[in-house]
Design a protein around this motif. Structure first.
Motif, PDB file in Angstrom:
ATOM      1  N   UNK A 249       1.362  -1.025  -0.288  1.00 58.71           N
ATOM      2  CA  UNK A 249       0.016   0.244  -0.543  1.00 58.71           C
ATOM      3  C   UNK A 249       0.969   1.466  -0.220  1.00 58.71           C
ATOM      4  N   UNK A 250       1.757   1.075   0.695  1.00 57.87           N
ATOM      5  CA  UNK A 250       3.222   2.297   0.671  1.00 57.87           C
ATOM      6  C   UNK A 250       3.440   2.234  -0.231  1.00 57.87           C
ATOM      7  N   UNK A 251       3.656   1.536  -1.234  1.00 54.74           N
ATOM      8  CA  UNK A 251       4.505   1.693  -2.808  1.00 54.74           C
ATOM      9  C   UNK A 251       3.164   2.330  -3.153  1.00 54.74           C
ATOM     10  N   UNK A 252       2.305   1.899  -2.985  1.00 55.14           N
ATOM     11  CA  UNK A 252       1.170   2.803  -4.381  1.00 55.14           C
ATOM     12  C   UNK A 252       1.192   4.386  -4.148  1.00 55.14           C
ATOM     13  N   UNK A 253       0.983   4.611  -2.557  1.00 50.55           N
ATOM     14  CA  UNK A 253       1.178   5.479  -2.826  1.00 50.55           C
ATOM     15  C   UNK A 253       2.766   6.432  -2.610  1.00 50.55           C
ATOM     16  N   UNK A 254       3.428   5.506  -2.509  1.00 51.90           N
ATOM     17  CA  UNK A 254       5.089   6.630  -3.152  1.00 51.90           C
ATOM     18  C   UNK A 254       4.247   6.634  -4.255  1.00 51.90           C
ATOM     19  N   UNK A 255       4.537   5.833  -5.454  1.00 51.40           N
ATOM     20  CA  UNK A 255       4.227   5.232  -6.414  1.00 51.40           C
ATOM     21  C   UNK A 255       3.351   6.954  -7.427  1.00 51.40           C
ATOM     22  N   UNK A 256       2.582   6.865  -6.730  1.00 52.19           N
ATOM     23  CA  UNK A 256       1.669   8.380  -6.736  1.00 52.19           C
ATOM     24  C   UNK A 256       1.574   9.674  -6.414  1.00 52.19           C
ATOM     25  N   UNK A 257       2.902   9.564  -5.778  1.00 50.30           N
ATOM     26  CA  UNK A 257       3.586  10.847  -5.390  1.00 50.30           C
ATOM     27  C   UNK A 257       5.139  10.724  -5.512  1.00 50.30           C
TER      28      UNK A 257
END
Length: 170
Positions: A74-82
């Motif tokens: 989940x963090x990786x998905x947010x990191x990718x988005x940001x």
């Protein structure tokens, strides 16, 4: 039900007799014994099914498992988005070194703790760093696993280029 318990008890005895009842195996074996909560599983299934249509599942927010693997993903998905760099391996390696995967870990003995600002969470972040590198859209709670990972990865990206470049306490 009685046959199941007998079978489970026999398996536990076999583990002990063969010497496989190490700490890890014993912990796994204990989970074979049904609990009151497991007896309520059929009732829980209906609740899970009704919760699934609101974007949340029994596994966690938006389909991510509510465990270390899910928090990292989940963090990786947010990191990718940001636009925050980092990999699963880099996050996992640093989490295991810093907290052994315990989202409630707290360091009460280092210099930060002596100053009254102990490191907390999966990636052992102090509150001022968490506040400065908090990623919008994540919890404001420093021990929230996803918020802690994402803020720490954001900090590491600014300081070291990526969490992947961190190989010791940061």
């Amino acid at each position: 039900m009685i046959a199941t318990r007998t079978s489970r008890t026999a398996r536990l005895r076999t583990l002990a007799v063969t010497g496989l009842a190490t700490t890890g195996a014993a912990a796994a074996a204990i989970t074979l014994m049904p609990t009151t909560a497991q007896a309520a599983e059929p009732a829980r299934a209906a609740t899970v099914a009704s919760a699934a249509h609101d974007g949340h599942t029994a596994t966690g927010k938006k389909g991510y498992a509510d465990n270390l693997d899910g928090w990292i993903k989940q963090s990786l998905a947010i990191m990718k988005d940001k636009g925050i760099p980092g990999s699963y391996e880099g996050l996992h390696r640093n989490i295991m070194r810093e907290s052994s995967g315990n989202p409630n870990a707290q360091n009460n003995w280092d210099v930060n703790a002596q100053k009254g600002i102990p490191s907390k969470g999966l990636l052992q972040v102090i509150q001022p760093t968490f506040n400065a590198y908090h990623v919008p859209g994540t919890s404001q709670n420093i021990t929230d696993p996803v918020a802690n990972i994402t803020a720490a990865a954001n900090y590491a990206a600014h300081r070291y280029g990526s969490i992947d470049n961190v190989n010791s306490a940061y």
